[in-house]
Design a protein around this motif. Structure first.
Motif, mmCIF file in Angstrom:
data_model
loop_
_atom_site.group_PDB
_atom_site.id
_atom_site.type_symbol
_atom_site.label_atom_id
_atom_site.label_comp_id
_atom_site.label_asym_id
_atom_site.label_seq_id
_atom_site.Cartn_x
_atom_site.Cartn_y
_atom_site.Cartn_z
ATOM 1 N N PHE A 6 -19.633 64.405 56.497
ATOM 2 C CA PHE A 6 -19.710 63.099 55.852
ATOM 3 C C PHE A 6 -18.381 62.783 55.172
ATOM 4 O O PHE A 6 -17.878 61.664 55.252
ATOM 5 C CB PHE A 6 -20.862 63.079 54.839
ATOM 6 C CG PHE A 6 -21.019 61.772 54.144
ATOM 7 C CD1 PHE A 6 -21.613 60.695 54.780
ATOM 8 C CD2 PHE A 6 -20.573 61.613 52.846
ATOM 9 C CE1 PHE A 6 -21.742 59.471 54.142
ATOM 10 C CE2 PHE A 6 -20.701 60.402 52.188
ATOM 11 C CZ PHE A 6 -21.289 59.335 52.839
ATOM 12 N N ASP A 7 -17.793 63.770 54.521
ATOM 13 C CA ASP A 7 -16.507 63.580 53.842
ATOM 14 C C ASP A 7 -15.394 63.216 54.825
ATOM 15 O O ASP A 7 -14.533 62.382 54.512
ATOM 16 C CB ASP A 7 -16.115 64.833 53.052
ATOM 17 C CG ASP A 7 -16.979 65.041 51.820
ATOM 18 O OD1 ASP A 7 -17.578 64.047 51.333
ATOM 19 O OD2 ASP A 7 -17.051 66.188 51.349
ATOM 20 N N ASP A 8 -15.405 63.828 56.007
ATOM 21 C CA ASP A 8 -14.414 63.495 57.031
ATOM 22 C C ASP A 8 -14.531 62.030 57.446
ATOM 23 O O ASP A 8 -13.531 61.330 57.600
ATOM 24 C CB ASP A 8 -14.581 64.377 58.266
ATOM 25 C CG ASP A 8 -14.190 65.827 58.034
ATOM 26 O OD1 ASP A 8 -13.416 66.079 57.087
ATOM 27 O OD2 ASP A 8 -14.662 66.690 58.797
ATOM 28 N N ILE A 9 -15.741 61.580 57.632
ATOM 29 C CA ILE A 9 -15.980 60.194 58.052
ATOM 30 C C ILE A 9 -15.521 59.226 56.963
ATOM 31 O O ILE A 9 -14.876 58.214 57.254
ATOM 32 C CB ILE A 9 -17.464 59.983 58.400
ATOM 33 C CG1 ILE A 9 -17.805 60.805 59.646
ATOM 34 C CG2 ILE A 9 -17.770 58.505 58.614
ATOM 35 C CD1 ILE A 9 -19.275 60.859 59.974
ATOM 36 N N ILE A 10 -15.815 59.537 55.720
ATOM 37 C CA ILE A 10 -15.388 58.688 54.608
ATOM 38 C C ILE A 10 -13.858 58.626 54.536
ATOM 39 O O ILE A 10 -13.280 57.555 54.328
ATOM 40 C CB ILE A 10 -15.981 59.190 53.271
ATOM 41 C CG1 ILE A 10 -17.502 59.045 53.271
ATOM 42 C CG2 ILE A 10 -15.366 58.454 52.080
ATOM 43 C CD1 ILE A 10 -17.989 57.612 53.446
ATOM 44 N N LYS A 11 -13.189 59.747 54.748
ATOM 45 C CA LYS A 11 -11.716 59.770 54.732
ATOM 46 C C LYS A 11 -11.144 58.869 55.823
ATOM 47 O O LYS A 11 -10.204 58.098 55.586
ATOM 48 C CB LYS A 11 -11.198 61.189 54.918
ATOM 49 C CG LYS A 11 -11.359 62.069 53.704
ATOM 50 C CD LYS A 11 -10.860 63.480 54.000
ATOM 51 C CE LYS A 11 -11.186 64.413 52.858
ATOM 52 N NZ LYS A 11 -10.806 65.811 53.166
ATOM 53 N N VAL A 12 -11.696 58.962 57.019
ATOM 54 C CA VAL A 12 -11.218 58.135 58.135
ATOM 55 C C VAL A 12 -11.455 56.659 57.837
ATOM 56 O O VAL A 12 -10.560 55.827 58.019
ATOM 57 C CB VAL A 12 -11.896 58.546 59.457
ATOM 58 C CG1 VAL A 12 -11.606 57.529 60.555
ATOM 59 C CG2 VAL A 12 -11.452 59.932 59.881
#
Length: 75
Positions: A6-12
């Motif tokens: 989820f954190d990766d998606i938010i960063k992108v």
């Protein structure tokens, strides 16, 4: 199932939002160019489009300039 957290998606999404905010709503594109409507994520249609520009077995589609309108034409 994806290997993204989820954190990766938010960063992108955060980075993409920053880039989009810097972009102009109107771009200028050198001619000639191929204008493409919304492909609705259909990879097969994208391949068929590129196949139109293959000449004598060469990847002629690489030499073209494309403008993909995406959802702009639907809205």
């Amino acid at each position: 199932q994806f290997d993204f957290s989820f954190d990766d998606i938010i960063k992108v999404l955060t980075r993409v939002t920053t880039v989009f905010k810097k972009e102009q709503s109107l771009i200028e594109c050198r001619l000639p160019c191929v204008v493409v409507g919304d492909l609705h994520g259909q990879f097969h249609d994208l391949n068929r489009l590129f196949a139109l520009f293959n000449k004598d077995g060469k990847a002629g589609w690489l030499l073209e300039r494309y403008v993909f309108l995406g959802d702009y034409v639907d809205r």
